[in-house]
Scaffold this motif. Structure first.
Motif, mmCIF file in Angstrom:
data_model
loop_
_atom_site.group_PDB
_atom_site.id
_atom_site.type_symbol
_atom_site.label_atom_id
_atom_site.label_comp_id
_atom_site.label_asym_id
_atom_site.label_seq_id
_atom_site.Cartn_x
_atom_site.Cartn_y
_atom_site.Cartn_z
ATOM 1 N N VAL A 176 18.176 0.855 -17.895
ATOM 2 C CA VAL A 176 19.194 -0.198 -17.891
ATOM 3 C C VAL A 176 18.783 -1.320 -16.951
ATOM 4 C CG1 VAL A 176 21.567 -0.752 -17.222
ATOM 5 C CG2 VAL A 176 21.100 1.304 -18.567
ATOM 6 N N ALA B 235 25.968 -1.899 -20.688
ATOM 7 C CA ALA B 235 24.985 -0.963 -21.246
ATOM 8 C C ALA B 235 25.581 0.381 -21.656
ATOM 9 C CB ALA B 235 23.878 -0.734 -20.225
ATOM 10 N N ARG C 288 21.522 6.366 -26.569
ATOM 11 C CA ARG C 288 20.210 6.859 -26.165
ATOM 12 C C ARG C 288 20.271 8.314 -25.706
ATOM 13 N NH1 ARG C 288 19.328 3.697 -28.856
ATOM 14 N NH2 ARG C 288 17.974 1.863 -28.828
ATOM 15 N N TRP D 117 24.981 1.563 -25.259
ATOM 16 C CA TRP D 117 23.541 1.797 -25.420
ATOM 17 C C TRP D 117 23.143 3.107 -24.751
ATOM 18 C CZ3 TRP D 117 19.578 2.411 -21.916
ATOM 19 C CH2 TRP D 117 18.262 2.319 -22.421
ATOM 20 N N TYR E 204 18.627 -2.374 -22.667
ATOM 21 C CA TYR E 204 19.838 -2.391 -23.494
ATOM 22 C C TYR E 204 20.091 -3.756 -24.117
ATOM 23 C CZ TYR E 204 22.082 -4.826 -19.601
ATOM 24 O OH TYR E 204 22.401 -5.737 -18.631
#
Length: 446
Positions: free
Chosen positions: A435, A381, A388, A384, A440
């Motif tokens: 997460v 993750a 974010r 991601w 993700y």
């Protein structure tokens, strides 16, 4: 009536404060031009320069445009010398042992490319596994291009470690190199490493190298402006430090230090330019102002590039003294904030700060805090999460793995305070929970 205001300390005690004294925390944001929606928690990557210093940058750029030949050929060398003198004084080094280069990586490459290696194929470069990736690649390059004359040896560090353990690891590597029939020629190590961002016992490591007859290359990319550097006391063989990260010089500028005893090893700048002294004869030099030091002259003009950031070095140092009260006050604030802020983030996340029992690893302006995720979750993750951070939270906090665990690095700076670290802890907790919910994953809720 004197201009004073009432402030309340963390222990609840009130005291009077002179309104003209340095102002740190969110009120210092007035000096910077960050987007109002952005919270800069990553000074350690690209730095940030105050508006007033960048005005000086524009002045130098405007002078270059107004009178290019006059300014570049005749004026810049003198202003450059003033900047070198200012940063040399800050580092407690002779002026003609320092030159300015674009960044620490350029300085590292300049040193590595200039060194010559013995034909008996025994020379070895020692480095720690926490080396900055770009500099690790520079070591790889000289090994790859060395036709077998040079090898490298990685020294593994798994933090937390006490300073004595880091020093012992270097001594073991030196001994291991000799046992393998190698000759340790140079050891590369940081003042404060990048990821994890911890302070190394670079003073003692330099001493070990000196006693062993090994060249020391100290990478202070995270150095000047963040921690005190005394080059006379340290006495390394080579030292580099970015000025645009923590010293508030505009991007990009770094200082390269080579003591007089080693200046003969540095034959050329990178790239080679008019300052190079060839053994095969002389060439016409169109630049009217040279420098009597061969070393300094090598770096005075390295092709046409915008050296305006270099010229701002003196002004940035003066600005820090005039507006913020000087290096001791700045470093005291940001180091304390990193230490206390890291504890606050760890408390929110229910994890811990990466530090040793003596606290020596955290004597800097960065903190490393464990994420409440396992290694597999974080590895899948991480991209991601970074995306974010920027899109959903308007910030950026580097993520990395160390010793089988995910961590974040947060930089303290004069324009931040403990509330910023509390906010960082909250958004990292929220991201970690997202997460764990699987957001993700492809097709997951974003």
């Amino acid at each position: 009536m004197s201009p004073q205001s009432q402030i309340t300390l963390s222990n609840g005690v009130s005291k009077r404060k002179d309104a003209n004294s340095p102002i740190f925390g969110q009120r210092a944001l007035q000096h910077f031009d960050f987007d109002p929606n952005h919270r800069n928690l990553n000074q350690g990557s690209f730095g940030a320069s105050p508006r007033d210093v960048r005005k000086k940058l524009r002045q130098y750029q405007d002078l270059t445009e107004a009178l290019p030949d006059q300014f570049i050929r005749y004026d810049i060398p003198d202003i450059l010398n003033e900047s070198r003198e200012a940063v040399a004084k800050l580092l407690n080094a002779p002026t003609d042992t320092v030159v300015l280069v674009p960044n620490a990586t350029a300085g590292v490459n300049t040193i590595l490319w200039n060194l010559t290696w013995n034909d008996d194929c025994k020379d070895e470069v020692l480095y720690f596994n926490t080396i900055y990736g770009g500099c690790g690649k520079a070591v790889d390059y000289i090994v790859d291009q060395g036709s077998g004359r040079i090898s490298s040896r990685e020294i593994r560090l798994a933090y937390p470690l006490e300073d004595e353990e880091v020093v012992a690891a270097l001594k073991d590597a030196i001994e291991g190199s000799a046992k393998d029939g190698k000759r340790p020629r140079l050891c590369f190590f940081d003042t404060v490493s990048s990821l994890p961002a911890v302070r190394l016992p670079f003073e003692e490591l330099t001493k070990v190298c000196r006693e062993a007859g090994i060249l020391s290359l100290v990478d202070g990319a995270q150095g000047v402006g963040m921690i005190n550097i005394d080059l006379e006391a340290l006495d390394p063989d080579f030292f580099v430090s970015n000025c645009h990260k923590w010293l508030f010089v505009p991007r990009s500028c770094a200082v390269l230090y080579v003591p007089v005893r080693n200046q003969g090893l540095i034959k050329t700048s990178v790239p080679t330019s008019h300052g190079y002294v060839s053994t095969s004869g002389s060439r016409f030099n169109p630049l009217p102002k040279g420098h009597p030091s061969v070393f300094v002259n090598n770096f005075q003009f390295v092709g046409t590039l915008d050296t305006s950031p270099y010229l701002c070095t003196k002004y940035a140092i003066e600005w820090r003294e005039r507006v913020l009260g000087g290096e001791a006050k700045i470093q005291g604030y940001i180091q304390t904030l990193a230490r206390e802020g890291g504890k606050k983030v760890a408390e929110i996340l229910g994890t811990e700060v990466l530090d040793n029992k003596s606290g020596s690893m955290s004597r800097c302006a960065t903190t490393n805090v464990a994420l409440p995720l396992n290694q597999e979750e974080a590895a899948k993750a991480s991209n991601w999460m970074l995306e974010r951070m920027m899109s959903d939270y308007k910030t950026f906090i580097p993520l990395f793995m160390h010793n089988g665990r995910p961590w974040v690095r947060i930089s303290a700076q004069i324009y931040l305070d403990i509330q910023d670290f509390e906010w960082a802890g909250q958004i990292l907790l929220e991201l970690s929970e997202r997460v764990k919910r699987g957001e993700y994953k492809e097709g997951g809720r974003v």
